[in-house]
Design a protein around this motif. Structure first.
Motif, mmCIF file in Angstrom:
data_model
loop_
_atom_site.group_PDB
_atom_site.id
_atom_site.type_symbol
_atom_site.label_atom_id
_atom_site.label_comp_id
_atom_site.label_asym_id
_atom_site.label_seq_id
_atom_site.Cartn_x
_atom_site.Cartn_y
_atom_site.Cartn_z
ATOM 1 N N ILE A 125 0.681 -1.139 -0.215
ATOM 2 C CA ILE A 125 -0.229 -0.134 0.127
ATOM 3 C C ILE A 125 1.001 1.045 0.015
ATOM 4 C CG2 ILE A 125 -2.188 1.372 0.926
ATOM 5 C CD1 ILE A 125 -2.323 -1.824 2.510
ATOM 6 N N VAL A 126 0.754 1.914 -1.645
ATOM 7 C CA VAL A 126 1.792 3.269 -1.086
ATOM 8 C C VAL A 126 0.546 4.255 -1.912
ATOM 9 C CG1 VAL A 126 2.791 4.562 -2.562
ATOM 10 C CG2 VAL A 126 3.315 1.788 -2.549
ATOM 11 N N VAL A 175 -7.754 -6.728 4.650
ATOM 12 C CA VAL A 175 -7.910 -7.709 5.576
ATOM 13 C C VAL A 175 -6.773 -8.031 5.211
ATOM 14 C CG1 VAL A 175 -8.562 -9.385 7.078
ATOM 15 C CG2 VAL A 175 -9.900 -7.657 6.761
ATOM 16 N N PRO A 176 -5.565 -8.963 5.948
ATOM 17 C CA PRO A 176 -4.277 -9.328 5.029
ATOM 18 C C PRO A 176 -4.518 -11.021 5.143
ATOM 19 C CG PRO A 176 -3.832 -8.573 8.016
ATOM 20 C CD PRO A 176 -5.041 -7.740 7.134
ATOM 21 N N ASN A 177 -3.433 -11.095 4.569
ATOM 22 C CA ASN A 177 -3.481 -12.813 4.476
ATOM 23 C C ASN A 177 -2.615 -13.367 5.632
ATOM 24 O OD1 ASN A 177 -3.220 -15.501 4.485
ATOM 25 N ND2 ASN A 177 -3.567 -15.354 1.773
ATOM 26 N N PRO A 178 -2.480 -14.202 6.357
ATOM 27 C CA PRO A 178 -1.618 -14.017 7.353
ATOM 28 C C PRO A 178 -0.295 -14.881 6.633
ATOM 29 C CG PRO A 178 -3.593 -15.954 8.084
ATOM 30 C CD PRO A 178 -4.403 -14.656 7.022
ATOM 31 N N ASP A 179 -0.421 -15.611 5.751
ATOM 32 C CA ASP A 179 -0.170 -16.259 5.074
ATOM 33 C C ASP A 179 1.221 -15.754 3.615
ATOM 34 O OD1 ASP A 179 0.328 -18.364 6.250
ATOM 35 O OD2 ASP A 179 -1.646 -18.876 4.425
ATOM 36 N N MET A 209 1.767 -7.769 3.966
ATOM 37 C CA MET A 209 1.140 -7.223 3.933
ATOM 38 C C MET A 209 1.919 -5.140 4.331
ATOM 39 S SD MET A 209 -2.749 -5.906 3.205
ATOM 40 C CE MET A 209 -3.223 -5.845 5.263
ATOM 41 N N PHE A 210 2.539 -4.673 3.210
ATOM 42 C CA PHE A 210 2.944 -3.526 4.197
ATOM 43 C C PHE A 210 2.498 -2.224 3.187
ATOM 44 C CE2 PHE A 210 5.550 -5.065 0.803
ATOM 45 C CZ PHE A 210 6.072 -4.315 0.190
ATOM 46 N N SER A 211 3.141 -1.211 4.595
ATOM 47 C CA SER A 211 2.863 0.596 3.511
ATOM 48 C C SER A 211 3.964 1.089 3.628
ATOM 49 C CB SER A 211 1.645 1.032 4.360
ATOM 50 O OG SER A 211 2.024 0.733 6.262
ATOM 51 N N THR A 212 4.117 1.894 2.805
ATOM 52 C CA THR A 212 4.844 2.746 2.264
ATOM 53 C C THR A 212 4.904 4.340 1.486
ATOM 54 O OG1 THR A 212 7.447 2.679 1.551
ATOM 55 C CG2 THR A 212 5.906 2.007 -0.354
#
Length: 336
Positions: free
Chosen positions: A61-62, A87-91, A94-97
Motif C-alpha cells: 500500500i503506497v 484484511v491481510p492474509n496471515p500467510d 502486507m506492508f505500507s510505504t
C-alpha cells in the motif's frame, strides 16, 4: 501560483505518503488549513500510489493509510486506505510505504489552465492534466512523462521544476534527483505538445555520508529540489537547490566522569532495543496470532520502552545531525 483563479496566491505540497495538499490563499498572503487535492473522480491524487496486489499474494500500500486493530482479522490488524478496508492474509506479507511526492503547478499543455507535474520516490515524473478551467480545476488521469518513448527517470526522489531554460519559448523540465544531481530535459516539441530530449546534467550528484565519514562542515547532499530564479538580479536565471545531508556537530571535550556516564547509558539502551525488537516480531509475526488483550499489553510495553529510550538518548551528546541546505548556483552567459 493561483490554482483556483481567485486572485490570491495558493500553496501546493506533496507528502511522504504521496497524497497532495492544497493550501487556499487569502488576503495578505494568508493561507487556510490544508485540503486533500482530489481528481475528477473525487479520489485523492497520489500518482503511482495505491493498493498493489502482487502475483505472490502480498499487498503493498503506497499512500496515507491507517493500521487498526481488529478482532475479526486473522492477524489482528486491518488497513484502511481511502475508505477501503483491507484484511491481510496471515500467510502473505502486507506492508505500507510512501511515495515521497514533489508537486509543481504549471500550464504544461498550453491550454491556459494549471496542470500538475508530480515527482515520486522512484525517480519518475507524472503529468496530471487539468481538464477543467482556470477557476475550477478538474484533474484527469495521471500520465508518465517520457523521454525518447521511455518513462523519464532520475535517481529517485524526483523534484520537477518546469522553466524555459534555453529561451526558445516553450517549457523545459529541470528535475532534482535522489542522488543530489539536477538534470535538464529540453523540450524539443512545442508549447502545447511538449517532447523531452535526453537528460543533460546541470549539477553533479551530492553525498550524504553517515558514520565515521560524516563531514564536519556543510557539503552538498542528496534528494535535490530545484527552483529557477534570477537570484542575484543580473538578468540570468540561476538555480537554488535544496538538499538533505548529514553533519558532525562540534563535540566538547568530555571528562572521565562524563565518558563513564555516557557508556553506562549506552549499556542501559541495549536491553531496551533488544526487547523492542522482540515485541515488534511478536506483534507482526504471521505465526503468532494474538488476541486483543495480548496486543494491548505488548503495545503498552512498547510505548513505555520508547519513552525510556528517548529519555536516555537525550542525555547523550548528538554525534550526527541531519540538515537541509539550500545552494546557490549562478548562471553565467555563454562566452562565444
Amino acid at each position: 501560483m493561483d490554482l483556483n483563479g481567485d486572485g490570491h496566491v495558493d500553496l501546493l505540497s506533496g507528502s511522504w505518503p504521496g497524497e497532495l495538499y492544497f493550501f487556499r490563499g487569502g488576503p495578505g498572503r494568508t493561507f487556510a488549513d490544508k485540503e486533500l487535492l482530489k481528481n475528477k473522480q473525487s479520489r485523492a491524487i497520489n500518482p503511482g500510489g495505491g493498493v498493489k496486489r502482487k502475483d505472490d499474494g502480498s499487498i503493498e500500500i503506497v499512500g496515507d493509510c491507517k493500521w487498526e486493530e481488529s478482532d475479526d482479522s486473522p492477524t489482528g490488524w486491518v488497513v484502511i486506505y481511502q475508505g477501503e478496508r483491507i484484511v491481510p492474509n496471515p500467510d502473505k506479507q502486507m506492508f505500507s510505504t510512501g511515495n515521497a511526492t514533489a508537486v509543481h503547478a504549471v500550464d504544461w499543455d498550453g491550454d491556459k489552465d494549471l496542470d500538475l507535474l508530480v515527482g515520486t520516490i522512484n525517480g519518475q515524473v507524472y503529468f496530471i492534466p487539468n481538464e477543467g478551467t482556470p477557476t475550477a480545476s478538474a484533474f484527469g488521469k495521471e500520465q508518465l512523462l517520457e523521454v525518447t518513448s521511455k518513462p523519464l527517470r532520475v535517481a529517485g526522489d524526483a523534484g520537477p521544476f518546469p522553466f524555459d531554460w534555453d529561451g526558445d519559448g516553450d517549457l523545459d523540465l529541470l528535475v532534482g534527483g535522489g542522488d543530489g544531481a539536477v538534470s535538464l530535459f529540453r523540450n524539443i516539441g512545442s508549447p502545447t505538445e511538449p517532447q523531452l530530449a535526453k537528460a543533460e546534467q546541470l549539477i553533479a550528484p551530492g553525498d550524504a555520508e553517515y558514520g565515521s565519514k560524516t563531514p564536519a562542515k556543510p557539503t552538498r547532499g542528496i534528494r535535490s529540489k530545484v527552483c529557477v530564479t534570477d537570484w542575484n538580479g543580473d538578468g540570468y536565471p540561476d538555480l537554488l537547490v535544496g538538499d538533505m545531508a548529514y553533519l558532525k556537530p562540534p563535540m566538547k571535550d568530555l571528562t572521565d566522569a562524563e565518558k563513564q556516564q555516557h557508556e553506562a547509558i549506552r549499556e542501559q539502551l541495549k536491553p531496551i532495543e533488544k526487547r523492542r525488537r522482540e515485541i515488534i516480531e511478536k506483534i507482526f509475526s504471521k505465526d503468532k496470532i494474538l488476541n486483543k488483550a495480548e496486543r494491548k499489553t505488548l503495545s503498552d510495553e512498547q510505548k513505555s520502552l520508547y519513552e525510556r529510550r528517548e529519555k536516555l538518548q537525550s542525555q547523550l551528546p548528538t554525534e550526527i545531525e541531519d540538515h537541509g541546505w539550500v545552494w546557490f548556483f549562478q548562471r553565467k552567459p555563454i562566452r562565444k
